[in-house]
Design a protein around this motif. Structure first.
Motif, mmCIF file in Angstrom:
data_model
loop_
_atom_site.group_PDB
_atom_site.id
_atom_site.type_symbol
_atom_site.label_atom_id
_atom_site.label_comp_id
_atom_site.label_asym_id
_atom_site.label_seq_id
_atom_site.Cartn_x
_atom_site.Cartn_y
_atom_site.Cartn_z
ATOM 1 N N TYR A 195 43.354 -71.986 9.084
ATOM 2 C CA TYR A 195 42.116 -72.459 9.698
ATOM 3 C C TYR A 195 41.109 -71.314 9.633
ATOM 4 N N ASN A 196 40.014 -71.555 8.931
ATOM 5 C CA ASN A 196 39.035 -70.501 8.675
ATOM 6 C C ASN A 196 37.641 -71.033 8.980
ATOM 7 N N PRO A 197 37.155 -70.843 10.214
ATOM 8 C CA PRO A 197 35.843 -71.396 10.577
ATOM 9 C C PRO A 197 34.678 -70.749 9.850
ATOM 10 N N ASP A 198 34.935 -69.642 9.136
ATOM 11 C CA ASP A 198 33.908 -69.008 8.299
ATOM 12 C C ASP A 198 32.659 -68.650 9.087
ATOM 13 N N GLY A 199 32.877 -68.220 10.330
ATOM 14 C CA GLY A 199 31.771 -67.722 11.127
ATOM 15 C C GLY A 199 30.901 -68.768 11.782
ATOM 16 N N VAL A 200 31.207 -70.060 11.631
ATOM 17 C CA VAL A 200 30.320 -71.095 12.182
ATOM 18 C C VAL A 200 30.668 -71.429 13.634
ATOM 19 N N GLY A 201 31.806 -70.986 14.114
ATOM 20 C CA GLY A 201 32.210 -71.301 15.484
ATOM 21 C C GLY A 201 33.584 -71.922 15.506
ATOM 22 N N SER A 202 34.306 -71.707 16.599
ATOM 23 C CA SER A 202 35.676 -72.181 16.706
ATOM 24 C C SER A 202 35.715 -73.665 17.037
ATOM 25 N N ALA A 203 36.628 -74.385 16.419
ATOM 26 C CA ALA A 203 36.775 -75.815 16.673
ATOM 27 C C ALA A 203 37.309 -76.058 18.076
#
Length: 352
Positions: A195-203
Motif C-alpha cells: 500500500y503506497n499512498p504516494d504522499g496523497v494521504g492515508s486511506a
C-alpha cells in the motif's frame, strides 16, 4: 567462529558506550573478516549520506542459517522487545545491525545495540535514489545480519529504494540468511503488494468504503520478494486506527491474486518463518483476512460504495499461530462483511 562470538560479546558489553577496551577490540578484530566472506572492504561513504553508528567500527562476518531466518512485521508505536530478544539476538550471534530510513536520526542505535548484544548498529538515512544506488549503501545492506526498516512514510521508501542497488542488496542479504523486519511504514513495504499512498494521504476505512477508487488507494509491487509472503499485503496500527475496512477494500482491488491481509496492531509483532509458520509477540492482536469460495466482492466499482461479504477474519494473540502457505491456524475464523452504503460499515458490528 561460533565459539568466538559469545566471548566477543561478553567482552564488548563489559565496556562503556564511550568505547571498548583493547581486549574487546582485539577479540572483535579476530572476526572482522568481511573481506574473507566475499564482501570486500567498506566503500567510501557518500558525503551527503547521513550515517549514525555505535559499537565496533569494522564489519564482522557471522555464519547464518537461512532456514532459521525470518521476517518481523511490527505494528507501530512502542517496539516489542521480546521478538528481538527471542528471534533476532540468537540468530545474529553478535553480528551487525543496519537500520534504514529516509528521515529521522539514531533513535534505534543504542536500543538495538544493547538489546541484541550486537557488534554494531548503523543507521543510514537513504533519502535519494543516488544514495540507494551507492556502493556504500549496497555494501552495508549485504553485510548486515539484521536489517530493520524504521517507521516513517512508505511512499518515500518506495520512491527512493524500489529498483535500486539497495533493493538488490536486500535480496542478497535475505538469501544469505539475514533477518529482515520493519515497523509501521517499515512493515508496510514487506508484503508482496505494498500500500503506497504516494504522499496523497492515508486511506481511512470510512472514506474508502464510500468509493472503491478513492484517491488515497494506490499500490506498488513487491519490494522484499520473500516467498512465504507471496500474495500478501500488510497493514499496521490496525485496531487502534480502525483499518479493517480499508484492508477489505484493498483485498477487493486484488481479487485475481486472492491476497492474504496481515494486519498488525500497535505494540505487537508477527514473526514469519521461511516455512510460513508464524508467532505473535506483544500486547495486542494480529488479524489475518482473506477470501475463500464463500466470500463475495459484490460491489467494487469506481465511484460507488463497496460491498464485500463473508471474508474470513482470524484474530491472533500471543500463543496463536497461522500457517501462511497452507492457511491453517489454531484459531477459528469468523465471517466478516463490509457495506459502504451503511452507517455501520461492518457485520458483525465489531470486526475486531
Amino acid at each position: 567462529m561460533k565459539a568466538i562470538l559469545p566471548l566477543c560479546m561478553v567482552l564488548l558489553f563489559g565496556c562503556t558506550q564511550q568505547g571498548q577496551d583493547s581486549v574487546s577490540n582485539d577479540a572483535l578484530d579476530a572476526i572482522a573478516n568481511a573481506e574473507q566472506c566475499g564482501f570486500g572492504p567498506r566503500p567510501t561513504k557518500p558525503a551527503s549520506l547521513q550515517r549514525y553508528a555505535v559499537g565496533y567500527t569494522e564489519d564482522v562476518c557471522v555464519p547464518l542459517s537461512p532456514e532459521q531466518a525470518g521476517v518481523i512485521l511490527m505494528g507501530g508505536s512502542t517496539d516489542v522487545d521480546s521478538v528481538f530478544i527471542d528471534k533476532v539476538r540468537p540468530h545474529i550471534q553478535g553480528g551487525n545491525v543496519l537500520v534504514l530510513r529516509t528521515q529521522g536520526e539514531d533513535g534505534y542505535n543504542d536500543y538495538l545495540w544493547h538489546l541484541l548484544q550486537a557488534a554494531s548498529v548503523e543507521t543510514l538515512l537513504v533519502d535519494s535514489r543516488d544514495k540507494a544506488n551507492s556502493e556504500y549503501v549496497s555494501w552495508a545492506v549485504r553485510t548486515a545480519e539484521f536489517i530493520w526498516f524504521a517507521g516513517g512514510d512508505q511512499s518515500t521508501y518506495i520512491a527512493n529504494w524500489q529498483d535500486t542497488a539497495l533493493q538488490q542488496a536486500l535480496h542478497n542479504a535475505y538469501n544469505r540468511g539475514a533477518i529482515i523486519g520493519g515497523t509501521s511504514a517499515g512493515n508496510a513495504i514487506l508484503g508482496s503488494v505494498v500500500y503506497n499512498p504516494d504522499g496523497v494521504g492515508s486511506a481511512v476505512s470510512s472514506e474508502v468504503a464510500q468509493d472503491f477508487c478513492h484517491e488515497n488507494i494506490k499500490f506498488s509491487p513487491d519490494f522484499l520478494a520473500a516467498p512465504m509472503l507471496a500474495n500478501t499485503i500488510t497493514d499496521t496500527h490496525f485496531k487502534q486506527r480502525d483499518r479493517m475496512g480499508r484492508l477489505m477494500v484493498f483485498l477487493g482491488h486484488h481479487q485475481p491474486q486472492n491476497l492474504t491481509g496481515i494486519a498488525v496492531s500497535e505494540r505487537t509483532a508477527m514473526w514469519v518463518e521461511r516455512s510460513g509458520d508464524t508467532e505473535v509477540f506483544g500486547e495486542h492482536e494480529v488479524y489475518i483476512v482473506r477470501a475463500d469460495t464463500q466470500s463475495r466482492y459484490q460491489q467494487t466499482r469506481c465511484g460507488q460504495p463497496v460491498q464485500v461479504t463473508d471474508l474470513l477474519r482470524y484474530r491472533l494473540v500471543p500463543g496463536d499461530n497461522y500457517q501462511l502457505l497452507r492457511h491453517q491456524s489454531n484459531v477459528s475464523p469468523i465471517r466478516l462483511s463490509l457495506d459502504g452504503d451503511r452507517a455501520q460499515l461492518y457485520s458483525p458490528l465489531n470486526p475486531y
